[in-house]
Design an enzyme around this catalytic site. Structure first.
Site, PDB file in Angstrom:
ATOM      1  N   HIS A   1       0.853  -1.185   0.000  1.00 46.21           N
ATOM      2  CA  HIS A   1       0.000   0.000   0.000  1.00 46.21           C
ATOM      3  C   HIS A   1       0.884   1.227   0.000  1.00 46.21           C
ATOM      4  O   HIS A   1       1.940   1.221   0.628  1.00 46.21           O
ATOM      5  CB  HIS A   1      -0.895   0.011   1.252  1.00 46.21           C
TER       6      HIS A   1
ATOM      7  N   ASP B   1      -8.060  -5.263  -0.048  1.00 46.87           N
ATOM      8  CA  ASP B   1      -8.575  -6.083  -1.141  1.00 46.87           C
ATOM      9  C   ASP B   1      -8.203  -7.558  -1.027  1.00 46.87           C
ATOM     10  O   ASP B   1      -8.684  -8.376  -1.807  1.00 46.87           O
ATOM     11  CB  ASP B   1      -8.050  -5.547  -2.484  1.00 46.87           C
TER      12      ASP B   1
END
Ligand code: CMC
Length: 429
Positions: A308, A365
């Site tokens: 991320h 996700d």
């Protein structure tokens, strides 16, 4: 006295203000840098650039903290309905019972979509990607409500657009699902709560007026939508703000956000994760082999659902989703071999120096697709569910940008192309 920094450029010293956030975040305010020195800053991908101050969401990527308007994501996901969190994002405070009822009632009044829009929707090719359909439909809403386009109109007109978007988005998402299955559209039922109504329009049938979704599914869906509701200045929220900064209307700004979300490095990763897990399973389930592929710089494969831009610790949303995933599969009695592969992949990666050194952890996700699949959604529909959850966040970001009268977003560049040269006639090229 407030803090400043001194910069020496070509022997000239200038002093720039330091901006302090309410959680101690620090920024150098470079607004006057070019005027004072002729220099700009270069930060490709905005890795160190704050594009705005904001009161909506606080995110500490090092500590794995996410809060909306001061409330922790863990508490919001545990204790609130999605519309309660939407209200909080939009208005800055949790609603009272009466405020929430009023908000829900207003949304219920606007859930239907115009028949003209439905006719346009019917013309989309069967099999077209749900995200392309969604962004087109949201953009097309602007054609049906021309009076509410001007972002300078009174707050009431803007608020009507906000309510319309929140109300019509679930209806449109469900229409896309129905089209994919060749089933007739189920109309909204305004006596149902937001999430139940959405699930009814998706999984209910016109011939089953008494269909009620399993409470386990309603609760999981509610949690998933909350976990996606906002995430400060990510790619799609920044897109919404950037498009909105030209004073483009709210529908087109949100439609642009949907398109930004679609990409596999952003919201589209949830579809990619499941496709990756399927591929690993079909390939014999050799997790080590795929981890090695992800580490190989000559191989374009990346471990989807890992890493991320901001989190250098566990994504707090991923922790909640992992737990919800276990609960949903257990309660629904679903045993999914993909879950085992996901868990093995996570464990192997978290113990591998490549991922440890780069602080690559599972993101939101990684597990969401497994739940969506257990709930009955097709893989290419997952990002639509992300968009449904993110809508109140996008709207709040757009509203903040508009209310603060922020200038048009227009970055500069450093030109690295050809120096001026004489034109070459066609015959001489
Ligand atoms: N698999 C393998 N290596 C990775 C991965 C990954 N998923 N993510 C980052 N790296 C490596 C990357 O190769 C680089 O290595 P090196 O320093 O040796 O060049 C290092 O880690 C830093 O990566 P980066 O690409 O410079 O980091 P970024 O901040 O530009 O990208 C990211 C962040 C999310 C795009 C990236 O981690 C990625 O592609 N992840 C997979 C896609 C994904 O899951 N996206 C969903 C993000 S969460 C949902 C949302 O809010 O959008």
């Amino acid at each position: 006295m407030s803090e400043t920094v001194k910069i020496i450029l070509e022997g000239k010293e200038i002093e720039l203000p330091v901006i302090l956030g309410s959680e101690g975040e620090k920024a150098i305010d470079i607004n006057k840098l070019r005027d004072l020195t002729g220099y700009i800053t270069l930060d490709i991908g905005y890795k160190n650039t704050g594009a705005t101050t904001s009161k909506i969401t606080f995110l500490d990527g090092e500590e794995g903290i996410l809060r909306h308007r001061g409330y922790s994501i863990e508490e919001l996901a545990d204790k609130c309905s999605f519309l309660e969190v939407s209200y909080l994002l939009l208005h800055g405070e949790l609603p009272t019972e009466a405020q929430l009822k009023d908000f829900e009632d207003k949304i219920s009044e606007h859930t239907l979509v115009n028949e003209g829009l439905e006719a346009m929707f019917k013309a989309f090719p069967t099999g077209s990607h749900p995200m392309g359909q969604l962004s087109s439909m949201i953009s097309a809403l602007s054609l049906f409500y021309p009076k509410s386009l001007n972002p300078h109109r009174d707050e009431d007109a803007i608020n009507r657009t906000v309510i319309r978007l929140l109300a019509k988005m679930p209806t449109i998402c469900a229409m896309i699902y129905k089209k994919r299955h060749g089933h007739p559209i189920v109309f909204p039922r305004n006596n149902m709560d937001y999430v139940t109504n959405y699930l009814n329009m998706t999984f209910g049938q016109v011939t089953e007026p008494d269909y009620t979704p399993d409470p386990v599914i309603v609760s999981a869906m509610n949690k998933l939508l909350i976990l996606h509701a906002d995430h400060e200045q990510n790619c799609s929220a920044s897109t919404v703000r950037m498009v909105g900064s030209s004073q483009s209307n709210l529908y087109s700004s949100i439609s642009a956000g949907i398109n930004a979300l679609w990409g596999p490095l952003h919201g589209g990763a949830n579809q990619e994760v499941l496709e990756m897990l399927e591929q690993i399973k079909e390939d014999g389930g050799d997790v080590e082999k795929w981890i090695n592929k992800a580490k190989d710089k000559n191989d374009s494969f990346r471990l989807m659902g890992f890493g991320h831009r901001v989190y250098k610790n566990f994504d707090p949303r991923a922790k909640i989703i992992k737990k919800a995933c276990d609960d949903v599969l257990e309660k629904l009695g679903v045993s999914d071999p993909i879950l085992e592969i996901a868990k093995k992949l996570e464990e192997t990666a978290l113990n591998d120096p490549y991922f440890v050194e780069r602080k690559l952890f599972p993101n939101v996700d990684f597990y969401s697709g497994i739940i969506y699949r257990a709930l009955g959604f097709p893989t290419d529909f997952f990002t639509v569910l992300f968009a449904l959850g993110r809508l109140p966040g996008w709207i709040s970001q757009w509203q903040e940008m508009r209310r603060e009268k922020q200038p048009i977003a227009r970055p500069r560049q450093i030109y690295t192309g050809e120096a001026p040269r004489p034109f070459v006639a066609m015959k001489d090229r």
